[in-house]
Design an enzyme around this catalytic site. Structure first.
Site, PDB file in Angstrom:
ATOM      1  CB  THR A 257       0.611   5.988   7.461  1.00  0.00           C
ATOM      2  OG1 THR A 257       0.054   6.967   6.578  1.00  0.00           O
ATOM      3  CG2 THR A 257      -0.498   5.141   8.050  1.00  0.00           C
TER       4      THR A 257
ATOM      5  CB  CYS B 212      -2.046   1.383  -0.739  1.00  0.00           C
ATOM      6  SG  CYS B 212      -2.247   2.894   0.225  1.00  0.00           S
TER       7      CYS B 212
ATOM      8  N   GLY C  29       3.617  -0.542   7.082  1.00  0.00           N
ATOM      9  CA  GLY C  29       3.985  -1.479   6.024  1.00  0.00           C
ATOM     10  C   GLY C  29       4.245  -0.765   4.711  1.00  0.00           C
TER      11      GLY C  29
ATOM     12  CG  ASN D 142      -3.910   6.141   7.850  1.00  0.00           C
ATOM     13  OD1 ASN D 142      -3.116   7.039   8.072  1.00  0.00           O
ATOM     14  ND2 ASN D 142      -3.883   5.413   6.740  1.00  0.00           N
TER      15      ASN D 142
ATOM     16  CB  SER E 294      -3.547   8.800   1.114  1.00  0.00           C
ATOM     17  OG  SER E 294      -2.433   7.942   1.037  1.00  0.00           O
TER      18      SER E 294
ATOM     19  CG  ASP F  16       0.811  -2.413   8.381  1.00  0.00           C
ATOM     20  OD1 ASP F  16       0.095  -3.427   8.379  1.00  0.00           O
ATOM     21  OD2 ASP F  16       0.814  -1.572   7.463  1.00  0.00           O
TER      22      ASP F  16
END
Length: 531
Positions: free
Chosen positions: A451, A222, A102, A380, A384, A184
């Site tokens: 992701t 997020c 997403g 995930n 990040s 997602d």
């Protein structure tokens, strides 16, 4: 007899029934077109891939070393090239999926332009991308089979029956590029009815697996940013039920639901849960609220209070009108979220964490498995995270705990390039390499995904090309950095006309018009330079 030969026989019989009016129809050409169009609808894809996921889940339950993996995609071409690469290098698509993020839909597919991961993009962009991904994967099948058909014709023309038999065997045992997509749906884009309607669109497009999270839909953030707000369990479970109803209505009875909890990093809730008796799910949710005991005389205008065990408790309410959870309750809330989701229709879990740490994940999974022994995670492996820094710090801390000399390292500067060749960095890199294996063996992770990989690879490769092309390298930057590498590494896209379907179209022209066909693949086609 193979399905290919069966189709040739069936069409030949049909042709005979229609007599001379079907004289132009070649039964083998029809068999080829049918082989190239194995999946007629998205629901056929959803059922086929749901069966794959269920099989893989059962195999993981029996042996945790056989975990699954995927990479995130934001365009059909990207997904197609991943599967072509997988088949080229690994010879099989077994245990390899695609992930539909997403975040990437918001950042790269919205008509509003780049958006943050806050469910502000068009909800149908998600189902549209699923359909697009499967369109490109089906085209990859069609292209690869077309190359086999061309090779089969060449072997026959050369009188090489052994080669023809070998190619025919490849056709009969062809492995499709179609694999499961974990899709997602964010927080459901609205109420349970909205979630159900979008889930149907996603399943009809081919999704066998839908991931949904326990954030408030209109406050969604997020998972790796601050300000996340969760909903009471009853609200989330209603959306899980909505997705299950969508699967059942469309006949995908074994569709897979991934329940994601963001509670580890979410310190806020928009609602106080409804509770009917002490110890029920609403009461447990409310027990994590940051409250102070008050007397009725202490209440101010508009104060909200809850009765707990005969005591009046005033939850801490922020100026945003959100309620705050007590510090340090995130892990307990995660565990409760996971158990509740699995007990109410979910199949897999997703725990969003702030760092990649097998020990942290295992601690939560162990608690969940005390209640649900076969609990499994989708995890995930997020860009990040600063993977280099995180694992160097983990190794540093382990060295300190073991009493080893760490005087050569500054923990605050472990990301520095000066440490890249040190023993600590090498140990950290090895832990990164084995993270997925270790997480699956010890922390119940069935599926590992990244992701946003192609968001970053596209930026990196474009930067490398642009810095040379627009400087003094000109075409050499492209030729040396791109085309020559495509040729050396056997990248199919170096023949971009073929990848786009030019040869398939030529063969169709020949089916339809015979010798009169005007084909593009003649001697003057510059693609011949890449043979």
């Amino acid at each position: 007899m193979s399905a290919y030969q069966d189709d040739i026989k069936a069409v030949a019989a049909l042709k005979e029934q229609h007599g001379s009016s079907w004289a132009a129809i070649n039964p083998e050409s029809v068999a080829r077109m049918r082989a190239q169009n194995r999946f007629k609808t998205g629901l056929e894809i959803a059922q086929y891939t749901a069966d794959i996921m269920r099989k893989d889940m059962a195999e993981y339950d029996a042996d945790s070393s056989v975990y699954t993996q995927s990479l995130g995609c934001w365009h059909g071409f990207i997904g197609q090239q991943k599967l072509i690469s997988i088949k080229k290098h690994l010879k099989t698509t077994n245990k390899r999926y695609l992930y539909l993020s997403g975040w990437m839909v918001a950042a790269l597919r919205s008509e509003f332009g780049p958006l943050p991961d806050q469910s502000m993009h068009e909800k149908t962009a998600v189902s549209d991308l699923i359909e697009e991904l499967y369109t490109f994967l089906r085209q990859a099948d069609s292209r690869e089979l077309d190359l086999l058909f061309t090779a089969l014709d060449a072997a026959r023309e050369a009188g090489d029956s052994a080669k023809a038999a070998e190619i025919q065997n490849q056709i009969d045992n062809y492995e499709t590029h179609i694999v499961p997509i974990i899709a997602d749906i964010d927080a459901g884009f609205g109420n349970p009815e909205a979630t159900y309607l979008l889930a149907k669109r996603m399943i009809e497009a081919g999704a066998c697996c839908i991931q949904i999270e326990n954030q408030v839909s209109d406050e969604k953030q997020c998972g790796h940013q601050d300000g996340k707000v969760t909903v009471p369990h009853a609200d989330f479970l209603a959306k899980i039920a909505a997705v299950r109803y969508a699967f059942l209505e469309l006949g995908i009875d074994n569709g897979v639901i991934v329940a994601r909890t963001d509670s580890l990093g979410a310190g806020l809730t928009k609602q106080i849960a409804v509770t009917k008796e002490p110890g029920d799910l609403g009461d447990l949710y409310n027990s994590f609220l940051d409250c102070e005991e008050v007397a009725a005389s202490d209440l101010g205008n508009g104060d909200v209070v809850i009765n707990r065990g005969g005591k009046l408790l005033r939850p801490k309410r922020l100026p945003s009108n959100l309620f705050q959870f007590r510090k340090g309750t995130g892990e307990d809330r995660c565990v409760l979220d996971c158990i509740t989701s699995l007990q109410n229709g979910a199949d897999l879990l997703w725990i969003e964490t702030e760092k990649p740490h097998v020990g942290q994940i295992k601690a939560m999974v162990d608690r969940i498995r005390e209640v649900i022994p076969n609990a499994k995670l989708v995890y995930n492996n997020s860009p990040s995270f600063n993977w280099t820094l995180n694992f160097r710090q983990q190794v540093f801390d382990a060295m300190v705990a073991e009493g080893k000399d760490v005087s050569a390292y500054d923990r605050a500067k472990l990301m520095s390039v000066e440490y890249d060749e040190t023993e600590l960095a090498q140990v950290a890199d090895e832990k990164i390499r084995t993270f997925q294996r270790d997480g699956s063996a010890h922390a119940g992770i069935f599926h590992h995904l990244i992701t946003l990989p192609t968001y970053h690879t596209a930026a990196l490769s474009t930067d490398n090309l642009a810095k040379g092309y627009f400087a003094d390298q000109g075409m050499l930057a492209y030729v040396k950095g791109v085309q020559r590498q495509e040729l050396r590494q056997g990248i199919a896209c170096v023949k971009h006309q073929n990848m786009a379907g030019s040869d398939i179209g030529d063969n169709h022209k020949e089916y339809f018009a015979g010798e009169a066909a005007l084909k593009a693949s003649g001697k003057d086609n510059t693609m011949n330079q890449f043979h």
